[in-house]
Write an enzyme that holds these catalytic residues in place. Structure first.
Site, PDB file in Angstrom:
ATOM      1  CD  GLN A   1      27.904  31.791  32.272  1.00  0.00           C
ATOM      2  OE1 GLN A   1      28.944  31.981  32.901  1.00  0.00           O
ATOM      3  NE2 GLN A   1      27.888  31.809  30.950  1.00  0.00           N
ATOM      4  CG  HIS A  19      31.852  29.024  32.374  1.00  0.00           C
ATOM      5  ND1 HIS A  19      32.862  29.281  31.483  1.00  0.00           N
ATOM      6  CD2 HIS A  19      30.901  29.944  32.126  1.00  0.00           C
ATOM      7  CE1 HIS A  19      32.516  30.324  30.726  1.00  0.00           C
ATOM      8  NE2 HIS A  19      31.326  30.729  31.088  1.00  0.00           N
ATOM      9  CD  GLU A  67      31.059  36.016  36.487  1.00  0.00           C
ATOM     10  OE1 GLU A  67      30.569  34.874  36.730  1.00  0.00           O
ATOM     11  OE2 GLU A  67      32.110  36.177  35.863  1.00  0.00           O
ATOM     12  CG  HIS A  68      27.299  36.604  34.050  1.00  0.00           C
ATOM     13  ND1 HIS A  68      28.065  35.532  34.462  1.00  0.00           N
ATOM     14  CD2 HIS A  68      28.072  37.313  33.196  1.00  0.00           C
ATOM     15  CE1 HIS A  68      29.251  35.590  33.876  1.00  0.00           C
ATOM     16  NE2 HIS A  68      29.295  36.666  33.097  1.00  0.00           N
ATOM     17  CG  ASP A  97      30.050  34.590  28.602  1.00  0.00           C
ATOM     18  OD1 ASP A  97      30.086  35.414  29.520  1.00  0.00           O
ATOM     19  OD2 ASP A  97      29.725  33.388  28.753  1.00  0.00           O
ATOM     20  CG  HIS A 123      51.340  68.266  58.690  1.00  0.00           C
ATOM     21  ND1 HIS A 123      52.242  67.420  59.281  1.00  0.00           N
ATOM     22  CD2 HIS A 123      50.782  67.572  57.672  1.00  0.00           C
ATOM     23  CE1 HIS A 123      52.220  66.263  58.653  1.00  0.00           C
ATOM     24  NE2 HIS A 123      51.333  66.325  57.664  1.00  0.00           N
TER      25      HIS A 123
HETATM   26 ZN    ZN Z   1      30.031  32.172  30.254  1.00  0.00          ZN
END
Ligand code: ZN
Length: 429
Positions: free
Chosen positions: A255, A258, A322-323, A356, A415
């Site tokens: 990661q 990235h 996220e992960h 992924d 109403h």
């Molecule tokens: Zn990744």
């Protein structure tokens, strides 16, 4: 290089979570691009593509012939890998199709919900040094399963004006025909407002650099929806002494590579594990091709020793990764302790990289603490839910007084009357 922390106090957590802000002030430039595409359409797209991608295009649309011929340019082993990933991702997402339900809330009052695909969706697939093939699979497959009638793909061309053949091969496999050679903020503008060549869409999906991300934020003000707020990738590994330091290090680096603004965190109850992971990271970094990027990401990352299980998971939930990898004994039992995460990976064999690309679940996940309130992309992200209600005369008589009382208390006589007129009619019968 990577920080080590021992049982950090709660008051320190926010500081640990701080993300590197690589925020240039892009807003004025992007607003300019959006306005120009809106006004000049294709002409503006061609101009910006020449400026940013270095190629002058006559036609923004990828031709049928280019799509057909792309297959021959993709190596057999890559094709095989793509097809296997498509199979798994399709199986997972098909199972996500929502089931209908129907409820009688009261005698004579029936309510149910129906699902409809979003008519027009736009998928942004980043290009550049590493074209994100996996992203086209992760967005194109749920869009197809949701049966969105119009699916548009925008992706930047290389300097010869071509799109990576594997992107075209995947599009062909998924039956996506509307592919356009345009990237960056100008692609988001094209999909938001439409041009002569590129149809406008109702919802835009996909990751991108800060230009793309900010453009997506801005077009929302003009009534176009987006998948979710996007940010740099992150991974948190929770490990006990049953874990393998080499595996953890490889996950953290996967990661970290990235981008320089990625963030990776290890939380472990075992000090020895922390030290051995640190060593493994150093060793694996040596010959990692994207070492320069990973090293920068590690500067914003940390290894945390936290012997208290409850506190460890409190920290994990506050971070909302996220992960999340649970590399510990009985990882499945630990899932009940997780309230905030984009996607959870169980045990030492569940490398996050598998998710992924090819395990099946979507890799488009909430970052930057958004997993506290957002979910990842699913088939339903490409659909709307419409509620349907049907009241019979009997139902009206059952609920009428309640609605009239509530309407009267809000002083909305119109109403109230919509019910009282009907009640009077029924009572006269
Ligand atoms: Zn990744």
């Amino acid at each position: 290089m990577i920080r080590k922390l021992k049982s950090p106090a709660k008051s320190q957590w926010n500081e640990i979570f701080v993300r590197p802000v690589i925020e240039e002030n892009l807003k004025d430039g992007i607003t300019q691009i959006l306005m120009e595409v809106r006004k000049n359409g294709d002409e503006a797209l061609i101009k910006y593509t020449e400026r940013f991608d270095g190629v002058r295009l006559d036609d923004l649309r990828v031709g049928e012939k280019e799509i057909r011929e792309a297959g021959a340019l993709v190596p057999a082993d890559l094709k095989k890998a793509i097809l296997q990933a498509i199979g798994n991702i399709s199986r997972y997402h098909s199972a996500q199709l929502p089931e209908s339900m129907s409820v009688e809330t009261m005698p004579g009052i029936k309510a149910y919900q129906v699902f409809r695909p979003i008519d027009k969706v736009g998928l942004y697939i980043p290009g550049g040094t590493a074209p994100l093939l996996s992203t086209l699979m992760m967005l194109g497959i749920p869009a197809k399963i949701a049966e969105c009638p119009e699916i548009i793909v925008c992706t930047p061309p290389d300097s010869s004006g071509n799109i990576h053949p594997a992107i075209l091969f995947i599009a062909a496999e998924l039956g996506i025909r509307n592919i356009f050679k345009v990237g960056g903020a100008q692609a988001i503008a094209a999909m938001a407002y439409g041009t002569r060549t590129i149809p406008g869409v109702y919802k835009i999906f996909g990751p991108g650099n800060s230009f793309v991300t900010q453009a997506k934020e801005l077009v929302q003000l003009d009534g176009v929806s987006i998948d979710m707020p996007a940010g740099p990738s992150e991974l948190l590994v929770y490990a006990d002494k049953s874990a393998h330091p080499d595996f953890i290090a490889s996950d953290l680096l996967s990661q970290a590579e990235h981008g320089p603004d990625s963030q990776v965190i290890l939380v472990t109850d075992d000090e020895d594990m922390l030290e051995r992971t640190d060593q493994a990271i150093r060793k694996q970094l040596e010959d990692l091709p994207r070492k320069q990027i990973a090293v920068q990401a590690l500067e914003n990352s940390c290894l945390i020793h936290e012997p208290d299980l409850e506190k460890a998971f409190e920290l994990i939930n506050a971070y909302a990764p996220e992960h999340l990898i649970l590399a510990c004994k009985d990882p499945r039992d630990k899932v009940s302790l997780v309230s905030n995460a984009g996607s959870i990976f169980l045990g030492s064999w569940s490398a996050e990289a598998i998710g992924d690309y090819a395990a099946g679940p979507n890799h488009t996940l909430p970052t930057n603490h958004h997993a506290r309130a957002y979910s990842g992309v699913s088939v339903q992200t490409f659909m709307k839910r419409i509620s349907v209600q049907e009241v019979t005369a009997e139902g009206l008589l059952h609920i009428g007084q309640t609605v009239e009382t509530l309407a009267a208390s809000e002083e909305l006589v119109g109403h109230q009357r919509a019910v009282s007129i009907r009640r009077a009619y029924l009572e006269k019968r």
